[in-house]
Design a protein around this motif. Sequence first.
Motif, PDB file in Angstrom:
ATOM      1  N   PHE A  97       0.832  -1.193   0.000  1.00 33.94           N
ATOM      2  CA  PHE A  97       0.000   0.000   0.000  1.00 33.94           C
ATOM      3  C   PHE A  97       0.874   1.254   0.000  1.00 33.94           C
ATOM      4  O   PHE A  97       0.591   2.221  -0.706  1.00 33.94           O
ATOM      5  N   LEU A  98       1.954   1.216   0.761  1.00 38.11           N
ATOM      6  CA  LEU A  98       2.851   2.364   0.830  1.00 38.11           C
ATOM      7  C   LEU A  98       3.509   2.648  -0.518  1.00 38.11           C
ATOM      8  O   LEU A  98       3.615   3.795  -0.937  1.00 38.11           O
ATOM      9  N   VAL A  99       3.941   1.568  -1.197  1.00 36.91           N
ATOM     10  CA  VAL A  99       4.579   1.762  -2.500  1.00 36.91           C
ATOM     11  C   VAL A  99       3.581   2.371  -3.477  1.00 36.91           C
ATOM     12  O   VAL A  99       3.905   3.273  -4.254  1.00 36.91           O
ATOM     13  N   LEU A 104       1.721   8.177  -5.972  1.00 38.81           N
ATOM     14  CA  LEU A 104       1.000   9.436  -5.868  1.00 38.81           C
ATOM     15  C   LEU A 104       1.946  10.588  -5.570  1.00 38.81           C
ATOM     16  O   LEU A 104       1.748  11.706  -6.025  1.00 38.81           O
ATOM     17  N   MET A 105       2.982  10.297  -4.784  1.00 33.82           N
ATOM     18  CA  MET A 105       3.903  11.351  -4.373  1.00 33.82           C
ATOM     19  C   MET A 105       4.916  11.698  -5.465  1.00 33.82           C
ATOM     20  O   MET A 105       5.433  12.801  -5.503  1.00 33.82           O
ATOM     21  N   VAL A 106       5.239  10.722  -6.303  1.00 28.64           N
ATOM     22  CA  VAL A 106       6.243  10.963  -7.346  1.00 28.64           C
ATOM     23  C   VAL A 106       5.540  11.260  -8.666  1.00 28.64           C
ATOM     24  O   VAL A 106       4.954  10.373  -9.258  1.00 28.64           O
ATOM     25  N   PRO A 107       5.563  12.493  -9.113  1.00 29.09           N
ATOM     26  CA  PRO A 107       4.910  12.820 -10.379  1.00 29.09           C
ATOM     27  C   PRO A 107       5.600  12.078 -11.517  1.00 29.09           C
ATOM     28  O   PRO A 107       6.827  12.050 -11.579  1.00 29.09           O
ATOM     29  N   TYR A 108       4.793  11.455 -12.370  1.00 32.28           N
ATOM     30  CA  TYR A 108       5.390  10.557 -13.353  1.00 32.28           C
ATOM     31  C   TYR A 108       6.216  11.279 -14.409  1.00 32.28           C
ATOM     32  O   TYR A 108       7.085  10.680 -15.024  1.00 32.28           O
ATOM     33  N   PRO A 141      -3.039   4.437  -7.679  1.00 34.61           N
ATOM     34  CA  PRO A 141      -3.255   4.947  -6.317  1.00 34.61           C
ATOM     35  C   PRO A 141      -4.688   5.424  -6.104  1.00 34.61           C
ATOM     36  O   PRO A 141      -5.344   5.018  -5.146  1.00 34.61           O
ATOM     37  N   PHE A 142      -5.168   6.249  -7.033  1.00 33.45           N
ATOM     38  CA  PHE A 142      -6.535   6.750  -6.903  1.00 33.45           C
ATOM     39  C   PHE A 142      -7.536   5.601  -6.909  1.00 33.45           C
ATOM     40  O   PHE A 142      -8.438   5.533  -6.067  1.00 33.45           O
ATOM     41  N   GLY A 143      -7.344   4.654  -7.837  1.00 30.08           N
ATOM     42  CA  GLY A 143      -8.263   3.523  -7.943  1.00 30.08           C
ATOM     43  C   GLY A 143      -8.268   2.673  -6.681  1.00 30.08           C
ATOM     44  O   GLY A 143      -9.318   2.242  -6.216  1.00 30.08           O
ATOM     45  N   ALA A 265      -9.216  12.146  -2.762  1.00 31.43           N
ATOM     46  CA  ALA A 265      -8.020  11.356  -2.994  1.00 31.43           C
ATOM     47  C   ALA A 265      -7.568  11.484  -4.438  1.00 31.43           C
ATOM     48  O   ALA A 265      -7.251  10.527  -5.091  1.00 31.43           O
ATOM     49  N   LEU A 266      -7.575  12.727  -4.909  1.00 32.38           N
ATOM     50  CA  LEU A 266      -7.247  12.882  -6.313  1.00 32.38           C
ATOM     51  C   LEU A 266      -5.892  13.517  -6.487  1.00 32.38           C
ATOM     52  O   LEU A 266      -5.521  14.413  -5.756  1.00 32.38           O
ATOM     53  N   LYS A 267      -5.163  13.061  -7.470  1.00 31.69           N
ATOM     54  CA  LYS A 267      -3.890  13.725  -7.712  1.00 31.69           C
ATOM     55  C   LYS A 267      -4.043  14.758  -8.809  1.00 31.69           C
ATOM     56  O   LYS A 267      -4.896  14.648  -9.665  1.00 31.69           O
ATOM     57  N   GLY A 268      -3.214  15.769  -8.762  1.00 32.03           N
ATOM     58  CA  GLY A 268      -3.429  16.919  -9.655  1.00 32.03           C
ATOM     59  C   GLY A 268      -2.845  16.785 -11.006  1.00 32.03           C
ATOM     60  O   GLY A 268      -1.878  16.311 -11.341  1.00 32.03           O
TER      61      GLY A 268
END
Lengths: 268, 269
Positions: A97-99, A104-108, A141-143, A265-268
């Motif tokens: 779960f953490l990975v 989410l934290m690392v913008p692709y 992550p969002f899913g 829980a959405l990423k920008g």
Amino acid sequence: MKTRGFYLTGAALAVLFLLPMVWTLYASVHGREAAGGGDGWGLSNYQRLLDYGSGLSTYLVNTVVVAVVAVSVTVLTTTLGGYAMVRLPFRGRNALFLVTLAVLMVPYTTILVPLYILLGWIGLQNSLVGLGLVLAVLQLPFGLFMMRNSFEALPAELEEAALVDGCTITGALRRVLLRGVLPGIVTVALFSFLASWNEFVAPLIFLTDGAKFTLPVALFNLQSGSLGSVDFGALQAGVVVSALPCVAVFLVLQRYYVRGFTSGALKG
Amino acid sequence: MAVLVGTLFVVPLLLMVWMSVNHWPLLGASAPNGVANYSALGDPLFLRAVWFTAKYTVVTTVVLGLIAFGLALLVQRNRRGVGAVRTVLFLPSAVGLASTSLLFYGLFTTDSSPLNGLVQAIGLGRVDWLGSTGTALGSTVAMITWRFAGFYMLILMTGLQSIDPVLYEAARIDGAGRWQTLWRVTLPLLRPTLALAMVLSLTGSLLAFDQFFILTGGRHDTATVVIDIYREAFLSQDLGRAAAVSVATLAVLIVVNVAQLRLIRREGR
């Protein structure tokens, strides 16, 4: 008076926000910039778009393939993953779960360059399926958040009752639980579809063969004039073709869209 | 899922760090290179991209934040017709950023665009919307506002609606005016939501690519950090330098995000 103020402001804003779309729609069926054409209405812009490059239908099919891969992989893995997170205690659950959260934290965009190399190594560069898989990972992550919350909202008794009645775990999941988490699945599928349909940077970098371009990349080539001068009429027709499915899907599934945003829980 | 995330996320992340300390041409063999690639961070072109990206991020976040907050205040109350207004303001969020950029490229550059018609109607001369750093920045911020205002409006509206109406009632009884209520009740309670919106906007703007790549192609000093990474990798064909810039960008973003999350948590208490 206050109410009238609201309606005046609301109407003015609505016009302002709709105007760009209306103008593009109008410009796309207005043949003024057609070569040798008059100042009339018609579908000549769309006709030229059909024949542009490898043909509009090729780009549409490519975009659909990428979206289908991304959506189906995202829905399948996050549904099973969400179920496992809630119901199955297994080793490494928290680590996994953490990975996923780290995605989410690392913008692709920052890992596009190594991804490009990696896809080359595993033979998925310049591949629509490879692109679809990359885009699926970005949606995980969002899913996963969405599906974990959906399964958590179902009472545990529901599954137990199904098991008592003689269902296997997969049977219970398929027959009983899926119906309960369907709104979550629709939300995940919707976000995944819009994100992969509209993705620009990843296909721009990963797809090198012109016949494999997705719609946004093909339209960018049309705009940057890689095949001569810019054909504004065809470009506007292209914008309509690429935006229309999104607008239609949005209008039909608005409820789920808002749900996804407000779940926070959405990423920008 | 573990396999997918592992292959397409964890491995590239490690590979990026490895690439950043190797000379890695687009075509041909790679070789260890130490920290030489990191000299890309001192490149004047890169520094200009950093400066422009910072400027763009600040302007976008302020403009978008203020407009979205105004819209959220306008549509927060449930009344007849408010649903339709919300839908229209939110509609652009469904259109992809690349499509939006292509749409506005037409608006900004064609003579037949209503934008140019309007400017000429009020007696101004021709405006070259994308022709200089200043106008390109302004035009892009306007476009981004159109595309994202509804998105942030919805986030802020949810925050507004979660504030207990009793508090407004209490403020009214204590004789607070509209502005006082806004400053003393609404804004303090909305801080966590505002902070979330800010994290999203800052991250999104710092990584801006589509809009400038399509609208200006990075001309007139409007190249962003990600456009610089793209150039290093695929125009200069030096993937090692591109990886070095990526590593630095990622480090900055993580620091910014962690700092902001701390802030949210403290404010949320």
